[in-house]
Design a protein around this motif. Structure first.
Motif, PDB file in Angstrom:
ATOM      1  N   VAL A  29      53.182 -17.472  56.741  1.00  0.00           N
ATOM      2  CA  VAL A  29      52.785 -18.766  56.190  1.00  0.00           C
ATOM      3  C   VAL A  29      53.465 -19.850  57.010  1.00  0.00           C
ATOM      4  CG1 VAL A  29      52.980 -20.313  54.203  1.00  0.00           C
ATOM      5  CG2 VAL A  29      52.458 -17.881  53.848  1.00  0.00           C
ATOM      6  N   ALA A  30      52.688 -20.831  57.447  1.00  0.00           N
ATOM      7  CA  ALA A  30      53.238 -21.983  58.163  1.00  0.00           C
ATOM      8  C   ALA A  30      53.020 -23.233  57.325  1.00  0.00           C
ATOM      9  CB  ALA A  30      52.577 -22.142  59.530  1.00  0.00           C
ATOM     10  N   VAL A  31      54.100 -23.935  57.059  1.00  0.00           N
ATOM     11  CA  VAL A  31      54.041 -25.192  56.319  1.00  0.00           C
ATOM     12  C   VAL A  31      53.980 -26.338  57.323  1.00  0.00           C
ATOM     13  CG1 VAL A  31      55.360 -26.754  54.837  1.00  0.00           C
ATOM     14  CG2 VAL A  31      55.213 -24.323  54.268  1.00  0.00           C
ATOM     15  N   VAL A  32      53.006 -27.234  57.149  1.00  0.00           N
ATOM     16  CA  VAL A  32      52.858 -28.392  58.030  1.00  0.00           C
ATOM     17  C   VAL A  32      53.408 -29.622  57.302  1.00  0.00           C
ATOM     18  CG1 VAL A  32      51.276 -29.825  59.358  1.00  0.00           C
ATOM     19  CG2 VAL A  32      50.823 -27.367  59.094  1.00  0.00           C
ATOM     20  N   ILE A  33      54.382 -30.266  57.918  1.00  0.00           N
ATOM     21  CA  ILE A  33      55.045 -31.418  57.325  1.00  0.00           C
ATOM     22  C   ILE A  33      54.125 -32.641  57.419  1.00  0.00           C
ATOM     23  CG2 ILE A  33      57.048 -32.940  57.477  1.00  0.00           C
ATOM     24  CD1 ILE A  33      57.686 -30.076  56.542  1.00  0.00           C
ATOM     25  N   GLY A  34      54.093 -33.430  56.349  1.00  0.00           N
ATOM     26  CA  GLY A  34      53.212 -34.590  56.308  1.00  0.00           C
ATOM     27  C   GLY A  34      53.885 -35.909  56.593  1.00  0.00           C
ATOM     28  N   ARG A  35      55.206 -35.993  56.370  1.00  0.00           N
ATOM     29  CA  ARG A  35      55.934 -37.248  56.604  1.00  0.00           C
ATOM     30  C   ARG A  35      57.403 -36.931  56.848  1.00  0.00           C
ATOM     31  NH1 ARG A  35      58.425 -39.513  51.775  1.00  0.00           N
ATOM     32  NH2 ARG A  35      57.963 -38.282  49.906  1.00  0.00           N
ATOM     33  N   GLY A  36      58.155 -37.923  57.293  1.00  0.00           N
ATOM     34  CA  GLY A  36      59.570 -37.721  57.565  1.00  0.00           C
ATOM     35  C   GLY A  36      60.306 -37.133  56.380  1.00  0.00           C
ATOM     36  N   THR A  37      61.247 -36.233  56.665  1.00  0.00           N
ATOM     37  CA  THR A  37      61.846 -35.420  55.596  1.00  0.00           C
ATOM     38  C   THR A  37      63.145 -35.979  55.027  1.00  0.00           C
ATOM     39  OG1 THR A  37      62.866 -34.041  57.316  1.00  0.00           O
ATOM     40  CG2 THR A  37      60.785 -33.272  56.347  1.00  0.00           C
ATOM     41  N   ALA A  38      63.491 -37.222  55.319  1.00  0.00           N
ATOM     42  CA  ALA A  38      64.673 -37.816  54.683  1.00  0.00           C
ATOM     43  C   ALA A  38      64.500 -37.779  53.168  1.00  0.00           C
ATOM     44  CB  ALA A  38      64.858 -39.250  55.158  1.00  0.00           C
ATOM     45  N   GLY A  39      65.478 -37.192  52.484  1.00  0.00           N
ATOM     46  CA  GLY A  39      65.410 -37.094  51.029  1.00  0.00           C
ATOM     47  C   GLY A  39      64.776 -35.836  50.502  1.00  0.00           C
ATOM     48  N   LEU A  40      64.336 -34.944  51.385  1.00  0.00           N
ATOM     49  CA  LEU A  40      63.690 -33.702  50.928  1.00  0.00           C
ATOM     50  C   LEU A  40      64.707 -32.776  50.275  1.00  0.00           C
ATOM     51  CD1 LEU A  40      61.079 -31.595  52.851  1.00  0.00           C
ATOM     52  CD2 LEU A  40      63.004 -30.481  51.740  1.00  0.00           C
ATOM     53  N   THR A  41      64.345 -32.269  49.112  1.00  0.00           N
ATOM     54  CA  THR A  41      65.129 -31.254  48.408  1.00  0.00           C
ATOM     55  C   THR A  41      64.201 -30.118  48.006  1.00  0.00           C
ATOM     56  OG1 THR A  41      64.749 -32.183  46.195  1.00  0.00           O
ATOM     57  CG2 THR A  41      66.630 -33.058  47.456  1.00  0.00           C
ATOM     58  N   ALA A  42      64.776 -29.046  47.500  1.00  0.00           N
ATOM     59  CA  ALA A  42      63.940 -27.942  47.049  1.00  0.00           C
ATOM     60  C   ALA A  42      63.009 -28.387  45.922  1.00  0.00           C
ATOM     61  CB  ALA A  42      64.812 -26.775  46.595  1.00  0.00           C
ATOM     62  N   GLU A  43      63.491 -29.288  45.088  1.00  0.00           N
ATOM     63  CA  GLU A  43      62.702 -29.725  43.935  1.00  0.00           C
ATOM     64  C   GLU A  43      61.530 -30.608  44.331  1.00  0.00           C
ATOM     65  OE1 GLU A  43      66.037 -29.826  44.134  1.00  0.00           O
ATOM     66  OE2 GLU A  43      66.337 -28.063  42.831  1.00  0.00           O
TER      67      GLU A  43
ATOM     68  N   THR B 295      48.980 -23.625  56.869  1.00  0.00           N
ATOM     69  CA  THR B 295      48.128 -22.970  57.840  1.00  0.00           C
ATOM     70  C   THR B 295      48.692 -21.584  58.115  1.00  0.00           C
ATOM     71  OG1 THR B 295      46.942 -23.283  59.932  1.00  0.00           O
ATOM     72  CG2 THR B 295      49.280 -23.854  59.922  1.00  0.00           C
ATOM     73  N   ALA B 296      47.969 -20.820  58.916  1.00  0.00           N
ATOM     74  CA  ALA B 296      48.408 -19.471  59.277  1.00  0.00           C
ATOM     75  C   ALA B 296      49.025 -19.499  60.660  1.00  0.00           C
ATOM     76  CB  ALA B 296      47.223 -18.510  59.245  1.00  0.00           C
ATOM     77  N   VAL B 297      50.021 -18.654  60.878  1.00  0.00           N
ATOM     78  CA  VAL B 297      50.649 -18.556  62.191  1.00  0.00           C
ATOM     79  C   VAL B 297      50.864 -17.090  62.528  1.00  0.00           C
ATOM     80  CG1 VAL B 297      53.028 -18.783  61.308  1.00  0.00           C
ATOM     81  CG2 VAL B 297      52.510 -19.397  63.681  1.00  0.00           C
ATOM     82  N   ASN B 298      50.669 -16.792  63.812  1.00  0.00           N
ATOM     83  CA  ASN B 298      50.985 -15.478  64.355  1.00  0.00           C
ATOM     84  C   ASN B 298      52.216 -15.663  65.241  1.00  0.00           C
ATOM     85  OD1 ASN B 298      51.138 -12.995  65.602  1.00  0.00           O
ATOM     86  ND2 ASN B 298      49.029 -12.972  66.323  1.00  0.00           N
ATOM     87  N   ASP B 299      53.369 -15.315  64.720  1.00  0.00           N
ATOM     88  CA  ASP B 299      54.623 -15.495  65.461  1.00  0.00           C
ATOM     89  C   ASP B 299      54.806 -14.298  66.390  1.00  0.00           C
ATOM     90  OD1 ASP B 299      57.120 -16.213  66.353  1.00  0.00           O
ATOM     91  OD2 ASP B 299      58.153 -15.553  64.524  1.00  0.00           O
TER      92      ASP B 299
ATOM     93  N   TYR C 204      52.468 -17.898  72.542  1.00  0.00           N
ATOM     94  CA  TYR C 204      53.037 -16.976  71.551  1.00  0.00           C
ATOM     95  C   TYR C 204      53.154 -17.562  70.143  1.00  0.00           C
ATOM     96  CZ  TYR C 204      54.147 -12.747  74.207  1.00  0.00           C
ATOM     97  OH  TYR C 204      54.062 -11.550  74.898  1.00  0.00           O
ATOM     98  N   THR C 205      52.507 -18.725  69.910  1.00  0.00           N
ATOM     99  CA  THR C 205      52.459 -19.265  68.545  1.00  0.00           C
ATOM    100  C   THR C 205      51.036 -19.691  68.199  1.00  0.00           C
ATOM    101  OG1 THR C 205      54.694 -20.141  68.939  1.00  0.00           O
ATOM    102  CG2 THR C 205      53.644 -20.770  66.890  1.00  0.00           C
ATOM    103  N   PRO C 206      50.109 -18.742  68.074  1.00  0.00           N
ATOM    104  CA  PRO C 206      48.773 -19.097  67.590  1.00  0.00           C
ATOM    105  C   PRO C 206      48.865 -19.687  66.182  1.00  0.00           C
ATOM    106  CG  PRO C 206      48.777 -16.914  68.585  1.00  0.00           C
ATOM    107  CD  PRO C 206      50.204 -17.318  68.422  1.00  0.00           C
ATOM    108  N   LEU C 207      48.136 -20.790  65.972  1.00  0.00           N
ATOM    109  CA  LEU C 207      48.250 -21.555  64.733  1.00  0.00           C
ATOM    110  C   LEU C 207      46.856 -21.974  64.297  1.00  0.00           C
ATOM    111  CD1 LEU C 207      50.797 -22.711  63.162  1.00  0.00           C
ATOM    112  CD2 LEU C 207      50.365 -24.858  64.383  1.00  0.00           C
ATOM    113  N   GLY C 208      46.561 -21.835  63.001  1.00  0.00           N
ATOM    114  CA  GLY C 208      45.263 -22.325  62.534  1.00  0.00           C
ATOM    115  C   GLY C 208      44.595 -21.388  61.521  1.00  0.00           C
ATOM    116  N   PRO C 209      43.266 -21.470  61.424  1.00  0.00           N
ATOM    117  CA  PRO C 209      42.402 -22.332  62.227  1.00  0.00           C
ATOM    118  C   PRO C 209      42.430 -23.793  61.805  1.00  0.00           C
ATOM    119  CG  PRO C 209      41.112 -21.110  60.638  1.00  0.00           C
ATOM    120  CD  PRO C 209      42.512 -20.596  60.512  1.00  0.00           C
ATOM    121  N   TRP C 210      42.892 -24.041  60.572  1.00  0.00           N
ATOM    122  CA  TRP C 210      43.000 -25.419  60.078  1.00  0.00           C
ATOM    123  C   TRP C 210      44.145 -25.483  59.083  1.00  0.00           C
ATOM    124  CZ3 TRP C 210      37.862 -23.275  59.796  1.00  0.00           C
ATOM    125  CH2 TRP C 210      37.653 -22.454  58.678  1.00  0.00           C
TER     126      TRP C 210
END
Length: 245
Positions: free
Chosen positions: A105-119, A129-133, A155-161
């Motif tokens: 599983v690949a998580v794509v970040i949407g905005r700057g992560t200042a203030g990000l917590t687990a909650e 998206t999907a990734v082949n590591d 070596y990092t195929p990513l996608g398809p969307w």
């Protein structure tokens, strides 16, 4: 929404993929995400070839995040120049031992992560998206930092969307296939550390921004592959295809 990037007569275009598989140009999805809005359609459907769905400045891999691995979770960096799209042929290195494909599983970040917590991590995630590591694990004997084992071209195929409707909290089914035969079948629920915890760990050490990618680890979702095989990574309804040579 299924957000993709395509290369066509008009150059590179960010699109949404509709239910009929058409590519509909859209406004900047990251600006829309930051504003708490949905991207808007910007033009008539276009033709084109799928590219990687984002152009990350930072690609983070999560280590120590599979059954039997030790905690606490750790992370490492992979060159964004290894990112390629679904359907692109990747030549496996002949000088690095066995090649292993890892469905993640690949998580794509949407905005700057200042203030990000687990909650509140979901407030920073554009989508999944999907990734082949692809990896050369034999190199770990002389390179414990993963530089050599992870640096092959493509070596990092990513996608398809990017699927904005998929939740990083979901127990997404995961599968790795080679030439149509399942090599591994598992689910995201087998990750010892959740995506939320992983994102909080990473963001606590380094800033991430729009389009950056965090690969969440392989919960028994990896297998050796050989040159000439076509590898598919299936994450939920996402299917990432990588022919090899």
């Amino acid at each position: 929404m299924r957000i993709a990037r395509v290369s066509g007569p008009r150059g590179v275009t960010t699109v949404r993929v509709d239910d009929d598989g058409r590519f509909i140009p859209i406004s900047d999805p990251y600006a829309a995400f930051a504003a708490g809005e949905e991207p808007q359609d910007a033009a008539e459907p276009v033709d084109g070839e799928l590219l990687a769905p984002c152009t990350p400045t930072v690609v983070v891999g999560i280590a120590q995040n599979g059954p039997g691995h030790a905690s606490p979770v750790q992370a490492w960096l992979k060159s964004p120049r290894t990112v390629t799209g679904s359907g692109v042929r990747v030549r496996l290195r002949r000088d690095a031992g066995q090649t292993v494909a890892e469905a993640e599983v690949a998580v794509v970040i949407g905005r700057g992560t200042a203030g990000l917590t687990a909650e509140n991590a979901h407030e920073y995630v554009l989508g999944i998206t999907a990734v082949n590591d692809l990896s050369s694990p034999d190199r770990a004997q002389v390179d414990p930092r993963n530089f050599e084992s992870k640096s092959g071209e493509g070596y990092t195929p990513l996608g398809p969307w990017i699927d904005t409707a998929l939740s990083m909290d979901a127990d997404l089914p995961m599968a790795l296939l080679a030439d149509g035969v399942a090599r591994a079948e598992t689910s995201a629920g087998r990750l010892p550390m959740t995506p939320r915890e992983c994102l909080a760990y990473v963001a606590g050490w380094t800033a991430l921004g729009p389009g950056d990618v965090v690969m969440m680890g392989a919960p028994h979702s990896q297998a050796p592959i050989g040159a000439g095989e076509t590898v598919e990574v299936v994450i939920g309804g996402l299917r990432l295809t990588t022919p090899t040579s």
